[in-house]
Design a protein around this motif. Sequence first.
Motif, short mmCIF file in Angstrom:
data_model
loop_
_atom_site.label_atom_id
_atom_site.label_comp_id
_atom_site.label_asym_id
_atom_site.label_seq_id
_atom_site.Cartn_x
_atom_site.Cartn_y
_atom_site.Cartn_z
N GLU A 143 8.04 -0.86 -9.71
CA GLU A 143 7.57 -0.89 -8.94
C GLU A 143 5.95 -1.48 -9.15
O GLU A 143 5.28 -1.88 -8.80
CB GLU A 143 6.48 0.88 -8.81
N GLU B 154 0.40 -1.14 0.30
CA GLU B 154 0.09 0.08 0.31
C GLU B 154 1.11 1.14 0.55
O GLU B 154 1.90 1.05 0.60
CB GLU B 154 -0.59 -0.46 1.38
N ASP B 155 0.40 1.76 -0.45
CA ASP B 155 0.99 4.31 -0.55
C ASP B 155 -0.32 5.06 -0.18
O ASP B 155 -1.68 4.37 0.21
CB ASP B 155 1.55 3.62 -1.49
N ASP B 156 -0.06 6.03 -0.25
CA ASP B 156 -0.94 6.81 0.01
C ASP B 156 -2.21 7.10 -0.67
O ASP B 156 -2.93 7.17 -0.27
CB ASP B 156 -0.22 8.22 0.17
#
Lengths: 116, 183
Positions: free
Chosen positions: A33, A5-7
């Motif tokens: 990524e 996950e990220d923002d």
Amino acid sequence: MLKIEDDNFKIWYEESEYAVFFEGSLRLWDPSEYSSIKQFLLDIHDFGMDCLTIDISNLEFLNSSGINMLCKFVFEMKKVNRTNLLIIGRANILWQKKSLQNLKKLWDKIQLKFVN
Amino acid sequence: MKPEVRIGSFLSSVKISISMVEINLYPSDLVNYWSRCGLLADFGASFYAFCFPNNKSAQNSLSFILNEIIENAVKYSINKNNPIKICLYQLQDDLIFEVENDLSFEQASVFKGVIEHLQSISDIEAEYMAAIQNNMDKEKVSGMGLLTILNDFNLDMAFDFFKKEERDSVNVQVKITPEDISA
């Protein structure tokens, strides 16, 4: 829990459902990524379930690089041909409808389900 | 400035629009914070989604399309400190998105070849599926953004190429009708 996950997005594996869920907006620049997300999916596939579900119905956006990554993952699954694949999308998100139909053309064994 | 090469039926958007938004910004601002591409796409889409019925679904499709052409403009800008120009036009029933960026002479030549090839084929879906197959072993792929929006949305696109002193530039125009993005 297995997750990335990220923002902007979250991807996680629900072991009890043999399902990977995507949520948010996934529009990455860097191909590496996306490689790590593809590897995440392949590692889960290696657990050896009968049917793996990928639910993108709550993924609002995926750019063409991300769609390409999903195609590569499907291609890898097709090569191994050990696990069934169910992909869930949302009928009124047009890119999902089109992309999932294209994935099925890559591997006709894929089951598609569209939710409202 | 007249284009050196025009591919497709380019509309003179400014003359026929009833509303427009123009944004100029440095590609470096997007490279440094990549999620800004999505922010711009979401803004443009939400600004004009009101023009379409079922505007929630339309907004999503508009953002998808705009994001792809913005990402391309940023990726292929030869100088990340020369501005790209994003113009959004509302016509009576349709929208036009235009994004202009600088290119190297070589990139412009390659891109012209790609566009001319795409214009010549009758089965874009077959081209899209073939491109996916060909890209399976490549980590970095190019051209898929354009192919994706052409295949998935069946859009009218046009391209103006301009010759400048030390570089070329390209203006990519996408016309979107309500039928193109109806679910």
